[in-house]
Design an enzyme around this catalytic site. Structure first.
Site, PDB file in Angstrom:
ATOM      1  CB  CYS A 194      -0.924   0.002   1.210  1.00 24.22           C
ATOM      2  SG  CYS A 194      -1.999   1.462   1.273  1.00 24.22           S
TER       3      CYS A 194
ATOM      4  CB  CYS B 130      -0.745   2.594   4.160  1.00 24.79           C
ATOM      5  SG  CYS B 130      -2.480   2.324   3.803  1.00 24.79           S
ATOM      6  CG  ASP B 131       2.980   0.772   4.485  1.00 25.79           C
ATOM      7  OD1 ASP B 131       2.435   1.164   5.527  1.00 25.79           O
ATOM      8  OD2 ASP B 131       2.792  -0.356   4.006  1.00 25.79           O
TER       9      ASP B 131
END
Length: 529
Positions: A345, A348-349
């Protein structure tokens, strides 16, 4: 910190406070601390029940606790500024601390209050992570309902040294009593199942006690939600059992190709679908992973679906909309370094790799979009495509090629992800034309190579599956088994798109409707009605 619109909205929310709350900040001389002071001062000025002080002594600076004035033992701490995706979490923390009841099943609240033992949670999030708020809000609720539970919620970008020291390379990352507890999205039910050994049994008993459905849909993505709305509006008692409602929508940000909607984001669209499901009085059973299917021919007149917690649901008609998941590379090192530099992701990361060298594997739209987004954050991106050319839309390719910190590699086969036990430090790349291998030093690998249908649990049921594991359907969404329909990314339908899944879900629902009106219900359903 808050513009006039946000202040007006927050003031309206704070009108729901039932008792005083206290904000206690621990600050230093940094700019982030100055911003924290400004934010808390603005919040305190919006309602007489909110007070702010700045004499906290916590080692993490800036940070602040939110606590109920009448019970200082119930508190939650934010370290860093909870803005972006986490502003809603901040608002909910203020309301819950002030006595406003959470919109959570009463049984779950009682489970939280009944937990014994001491639980000290620390959880790392990023401001761009759309999976983090669920974890933040679940831990916040637990801390404010049980004095034996504390929750410190840490914005990783503010505490980069701490993130590095603890080896956090993917968010949400949750620690319990100083050791790693879970990496990834969790909802309150999942956390309780890990802490309370009887939680799964209670959930299974509650599920199994449900009357048989006329239509049960397994899967809660766009296809499943659309199917549910259609069958419910036809007057059938409908249930949706989903491992994660929203499915891949929860991992999708910008959506600009949904007709009638200029722009939306996956989590918002998922919330809209969830509200529509509720408005149509559909029985939504979330966090339910199907593990076994007994077609009606084997189960005595109704289809039976068994779930991971042991619960069994019965139904006259069944619609399978289990969707798909990210495909793994399947090379040495991938599994070992998942959440230690191997990620799936980018939204997200990505912030955790600020200034670092990373690779994106996959040259389709998902991979190229990920590379474009990450190039704004990281130091350098190597995009690796197995084919001899990129497969993404031309407009995306042009944008990618314009970026100065991106290298594009075609005919590249990743054969290994390497690391130093604690984290990724590179990958081995083979040129498919020349056969030459080289090692690329980097700190992160983002895998974007397509999807795998979630259908392994259907093998051996008599249901026709393609060579790729997709459910074979006809023009009405029907499978080869009477009364069982399927829709969305788990099927053989081409073009795995949100709008296609919605249409296929609606079509499968109409097919199920036609089946139900032409077939009399079995005795058990007649009695249950």
């Amino acid at each position: 910190m808050l513009d006039q619109t946000m202040q007006t909205q927050l003031k309206q929310y704070l009108a729901n406070l039932r008792e005083p709350i206290e904000l206690v900040a621990s600050l230093d001389e940094s700019e982030k601390s100055a911003q924290t002071r400004e934010l808390l001062s603005e919040i305190a000025a919006l309602h007489e029940h909110v007070s702010a002080s700045f004499d906290g002594t916590d080692a993490r600076k800036p940070s602040f606790i939110i606590r109920r004035a009448s019970d200082a033992n119930k508190w939650v701490r934010f370290a860093g500024l909870p803005m972006g995706h986490e502003f809603t979490s901040l608002v909910l923390a203020l309301l819950w601390a002030g006595g406003h009841p959470p919109k959570v099943d009463a049984d779950l609240i009682e489970q939280v209050r009944a937990l014994e033992g001491d639980y000290e949670f620390e959880m790392y999030f990023s401001l761009s992570c759309h999976n983090c708020p669920d974890v933040v809000q679940a831990l916040t609720l637990m801390a404010l309902e049980n004095t034996h539970i504390t929750a410190t919620l840490i914005e990783g970008g503010t505490f980069q040294d701490e993130v590095e020291e603890r080896g956090v390379l993917a968010v949400p990352a949750t620690f319990l009593n100083g050791t790693s507890f879970y990496n990834g999205k969790m909802e309150l039910t999942e956390i309780l199942s890990k802490l309370d050994s009887g939680a799964d049994d209670k959930a299974a008993e509650k599920m199994s006690a449900k009357d048989p459905f006329e239509v049960l849909i397994v899967g809660g993505g766009p296809a499943g939600a659309a199917a549910g709305v259609y069958t419910a509006r036809k007057g059938f008692r409908t249930g949706i059992a989903a491992e994660r409602f929203g499915g891949q929508l929860q991992d999708t940000l910008g959506i600009e190709n949904l007709p009638g909607t200029g722009y939306t984001e996956g989590p918002k669209l998922s919330d809209d679908l969830k509200k529509q499901v509720a408005d149509n009085e559909i029985d939504l059973i979330d966090l339910a992973r199907a593990t076994q299917l007994k077609p009606a021919s084997e189960a005595g007149g109704m289809h039976e679906v068994t779930f991971a917690n042991g619960a069994v649901l019965k139904t006259r008609a069944l619609i399978l909309a289990t969707g798909a998941r990210w495909r793994n590379l399947g090379v040495p090192g991938e599994a070992e370094y998942r959440n230690k530099g191997v990620a799936y992701c980018p939204h997200c990361d990505g912030p955790l790799f600020k200034g670092k060298r990373i690779a994106v594997i996959g040259g389709g739209n998902s991979g190229v979009e990920a590379a474009i987004d990450l190039a704004k954050i990281v130091g350098h991106v190597t995009l690796i495509e197995y084919d001899d050319k990129l497969r993404a839309d031309e407009v995306l390719q042009r944008k990618l090629r314009s970026l100065p910190n991106v290298e594009i590699v075609t005919s590249g086969q990743t054969t290994e992800v390497t690391g130093d036990v604690s984290r990724v430090n590179g990958l081995v790349l083979k040129d498919r034309k020349s056969g030459d291998e080289r090692r690329i030093e980097l700190e992160g690998v983002f895998v974007q190579i397509g999807l795998v249908p979630n259908t392994e649990w259907l093998e051996g049921t008599g249901l026709d599956l393609s060579q790729y594991g997709e459910i074979v359907t006809d023009e009405e969404g029907a499978t080869n088994l009477p009364g069982i329909y399927a829709a969305g990314d788990a099927t053989t339908v081409p073009h795995k798109q949100i709008v296609v899944a919605m249409g296929e879900g609606s079509k499968a629902a109409l097919g199920a409707f036609d089946y139900l009106i032409r077939n009399e219900p079995v005795e058990d359903v007649a009695k249950a009605a």
